[in-house]
Design a protein around this motif. Structure first.
Motif, PDB file in Angstrom:
ATOM      1  N   THR A  58       6.250   2.102   1.495  1.00 36.08           N
ATOM      2  CA  THR A  58       5.044   1.313   1.310  1.00 36.08           C
ATOM      3  C   THR A  58       4.808   0.457   2.545  1.00 36.08           C
ATOM      4  O   THR A  58       5.712   0.274   3.369  1.00 36.08           O
ATOM      5  CB  THR A  58       5.133   0.408   0.061  1.00 36.08           C
ATOM      6  OG1 THR A  58       6.205  -0.512   0.230  1.00 36.08           O
ATOM      7  CG2 THR A  58       5.339   1.213  -1.197  1.00 36.08           C
ATOM      8  N   SER A  59       3.586  -0.077   2.681  1.00 36.82           N
ATOM      9  CA  SER A  59       3.191  -0.836   3.865  1.00 36.82           C
ATOM     10  C   SER A  59       2.538  -2.145   3.471  1.00 36.82           C
ATOM     11  O   SER A  59       1.902  -2.239   2.423  1.00 36.82           O
ATOM     12  CB  SER A  59       2.179  -0.051   4.698  1.00 36.82           C
ATOM     13  OG  SER A  59       2.655   1.219   4.998  1.00 36.82           O
ATOM     14  N   HIS A  60       2.684  -3.133   4.340  1.00 32.08           N
ATOM     15  CA  HIS A  60       1.907  -4.364   4.275  1.00 32.08           C
ATOM     16  C   HIS A  60       0.963  -4.331   5.477  1.00 32.08           C
ATOM     17  O   HIS A  60       1.409  -4.457   6.614  1.00 32.08           O
ATOM     18  CB  HIS A  60       2.796  -5.605   4.362  1.00 32.08           C
ATOM     19  CG  HIS A  60       3.805  -5.727   3.262  1.00 32.08           C
ATOM     20  ND1 HIS A  60       3.533  -5.411   1.955  1.00 32.08           N
ATOM     21  CD2 HIS A  60       5.084  -6.162   3.275  1.00 32.08           C
ATOM     22  CE1 HIS A  60       4.615  -5.644   1.216  1.00 32.08           C
ATOM     23  NE2 HIS A  60       5.565  -6.083   1.999  1.00 32.08           N
ATOM     24  N   VAL A  61      -0.330  -4.143   5.235  1.00 31.85           N
ATOM     25  CA  VAL A  61      -1.322  -4.023   6.312  1.00 31.85           C
ATOM     26  C   VAL A  61      -2.006  -5.368   6.504  1.00 31.85           C
ATOM     27  O   VAL A  61      -2.507  -5.964   5.543  1.00 31.85           O
ATOM     28  CB  VAL A  61      -2.381  -2.942   5.970  1.00 31.85           C
ATOM     29  CG1 VAL A  61      -3.348  -2.759   7.121  1.00 31.85           C
ATOM     30  CG2 VAL A  61      -1.715  -1.635   5.620  1.00 31.85           C
ATOM     31  N   THR A  62      -2.036  -5.868   7.743  1.00 32.79           N
ATOM     32  CA  THR A  62      -2.662  -7.146   8.067  1.00 32.79           C
ATOM     33  C   THR A  62      -3.682  -6.955   9.174  1.00 32.79           C
ATOM     34  O   THR A  62      -3.374  -6.338  10.199  1.00 32.79           O
ATOM     35  CB  THR A  62      -1.611  -8.181   8.529  1.00 32.79           C
ATOM     36  OG1 THR A  62      -0.594  -8.265   7.545  1.00 32.79           O
ATOM     37  CG2 THR A  62      -2.233  -9.545   8.728  1.00 32.79           C
ATOM     38  N   VAL A  63      -4.894  -7.477   8.976  1.00 30.42           N
ATOM     39  CA  VAL A  63      -5.951  -7.427   9.995  1.00 30.42           C
ATOM     40  C   VAL A  63      -6.485  -8.844  10.185  1.00 30.42           C
ATOM     41  O   VAL A  63      -6.810  -9.529   9.216  1.00 30.42           O
ATOM     42  CB  VAL A  63      -7.100  -6.466   9.591  1.00 30.42           C
ATOM     43  CG1 VAL A  63      -8.222  -6.504  10.600  1.00 30.42           C
ATOM     44  CG2 VAL A  63      -6.575  -5.062   9.429  1.00 30.42           C
ATOM     45  N   THR A  64      -6.569  -9.268  11.449  1.00 25.44           N
ATOM     46  CA  THR A  64      -7.104 -10.599  11.783  1.00 25.44           C
ATOM     47  C   THR A  64      -8.334 -10.421  12.659  1.00 25.44           C
ATOM     48  O   THR A  64      -8.314  -9.649  13.611  1.00 25.44           O
ATOM     49  CB  THR A  64      -6.051 -11.421  12.563  1.00 25.44           C
ATOM     50  OG1 THR A  64      -4.829 -11.418  11.816  1.00 25.44           O
ATOM     51  CG2 THR A  64      -6.510 -12.841  12.752  1.00 25.44           C
ATOM     52  N   VAL A  65      -9.410 -11.139  12.321  1.00 23.76           N
ATOM     53  CA  VAL A  65     -10.637 -11.088  13.121  1.00 23.76           C
ATOM     54  C   VAL A  65     -10.948 -12.483  13.660  1.00 23.76           C
ATOM     55  O   VAL A  65     -10.567 -13.493  13.064  1.00 23.76           O
ATOM     56  CB  VAL A  65     -11.849 -10.570  12.316  1.00 23.76           C
ATOM     57  CG1 VAL A  65     -11.664  -9.111  11.940  1.00 23.76           C
ATOM     58  CG2 VAL A  65     -12.121 -11.399  11.089  1.00 23.76           C
ATOM     59  N   ALA A  66     -11.616 -12.524  14.810  1.00 25.46           N
ATOM     60  CA  ALA A  66     -12.010 -13.789  15.436  1.00 25.46           C
ATOM     61  C   ALA A  66     -13.359 -13.594  16.113  1.00 25.46           C
ATOM     62  O   ALA A  66     -13.814 -12.459  16.313  1.00 25.46           O
ATOM     63  CB  ALA A  66     -10.967 -14.247  16.444  1.00 25.46           C
ATOM     64  N   GLU A  67     -14.019 -14.704  16.485  1.00 23.34           N
ATOM     65  CA  GLU A  67     -15.292 -14.632  17.199  1.00 23.34           C
ATOM     66  C   GLU A  67     -15.050 -14.516  18.690  1.00 23.34           C
ATOM     67  O   GLU A  67     -14.129 -15.117  19.233  1.00 23.34           O
ATOM     68  CB  GLU A  67     -16.144 -15.864  16.904  1.00 23.34           C
ATOM     69  CG  GLU A  67     -16.907 -15.789  15.613  1.00 23.34           C
ATOM     70  CD  GLU A  67     -17.876 -16.942  15.439  1.00 23.34           C
ATOM     71  OE1 GLU A  67     -17.625 -18.037  15.985  1.00 23.34           O
ATOM     72  OE2 GLU A  67     -18.909 -16.748  14.771  1.00 23.34           O
ATOM     73  N   ALA A 113       0.862  -1.184   0.000  1.00 23.75           N
ATOM     74  CA  ALA A 113       0.000   0.000   0.000  1.00 23.75           C
ATOM     75  C   ALA A 113       0.899   1.235   0.000  1.00 23.75           C
ATOM     76  O   ALA A 113       1.858   1.310   0.756  1.00 23.75           O
ATOM     77  CB  ALA A 113      -0.893  -0.001   1.231  1.00 23.75           C
ATOM     78  N   ARG A 114       0.606   2.204  -0.835  1.00 21.80           N
ATOM     79  CA  ARG A 114       1.491   3.348  -1.034  1.00 21.80           C
ATOM     80  C   ARG A 114       1.297   4.404   0.061  1.00 21.80           C
ATOM     81  O   ARG A 114       0.844   5.516  -0.195  1.00 21.80           O
ATOM     82  CB  ARG A 114       1.203   3.936  -2.405  1.00 21.80           C
ATOM     83  CG  ARG A 114       2.273   4.439  -3.320  1.00 21.80           C
ATOM     84  CD  ARG A 114       3.675   4.614  -2.800  1.00 21.80           C
ATOM     85  NE  ARG A 114       4.060   6.001  -2.897  1.00 21.80           N
ATOM     86  CZ  ARG A 114       4.240   6.783  -1.844  1.00 21.80           C
ATOM     87  NH1 ARG A 114       4.095   6.353  -0.619  1.00 21.80           N
ATOM     88  NH2 ARG A 114       4.597   8.028  -2.023  1.00 21.80           N
ATOM     89  N   ILE A 115       1.631   4.025   1.295  1.00 20.22           N
ATOM     90  CA  ILE A 115       1.560   4.927   2.438  1.00 20.22           C
ATOM     91  C   ILE A 115       2.555   4.433   3.472  1.00 20.22           C
ATOM     92  O   ILE A 115       2.803   3.234   3.568  1.00 20.22           O
ATOM     93  CB  ILE A 115       0.120   4.997   3.009  1.00 20.22           C
ATOM     94  CG1 ILE A 115       0.018   6.089   4.057  1.00 20.22           C
ATOM     95  CG2 ILE A 115      -0.335   3.656   3.521  1.00 20.22           C
ATOM     96  CD1 ILE A 115      -1.401   6.436   4.427  1.00 20.22           C
TER      97      ILE A 115
END
Length: 114
Positions: A104-113, A14-16
């Motif tokens: 640039t950045s590598h953005v990672t988001v993890t979701v769980a219940e 991502a270009r930020i």
């Protein structure tokens, strides 16, 4: 103890700058998915738009791939790593050139219940 089922989504290159993305990620870490999406929707930063898309993708992955309930989802982890750096030069007076970098950045988001 059983392993927690979680769904993940990434935005690579991502270009930020990652420092700018990390400011936004602290707003949503640990919050419910619905609340996090609302926070991001009304945040003025450019990084908020990028993280919003990644979070939407993680929620969609959780629902489609693992059959999780959207109302029970929360942001388990959210981080931004440094991606490749584009090195450029800007011409200045007297025939010289000043270097600068596009991060640039590598953005990672993890979701769980819950």
């Amino acid at each position: 103890m059983e392993a927690k089922t979680m769904a993940r989504a990434m935005a690579r290159q991502a270009r930020i700058a990652p420092t700018k993305v990390r400011q936004v990620l602290t707003l949503i870490r640990g919050k419910g998915a619905e609340e996090a999406l609302t926070i991001l929707r009304f945040s003025p930063q450019k990084a908020a738009r990028i993280v919003y898309k990644v979070l939407q993708s993680a929620v969609a992955n959780a629902e489609h791939n693992y059959g999780m309930d959207m109302d029970k989802l929360y942001v388990l982890t959210a981080f931004a790593d440094q991606g490749p750096v584009m090195k450029r030069f800007r011409p200045v007076s007297m025939g010289r050139a000043h270097p600068y970098v596009h991060r640039t950045s590598h953005v990672t988001v993890t979701v769980a219940e819950r």
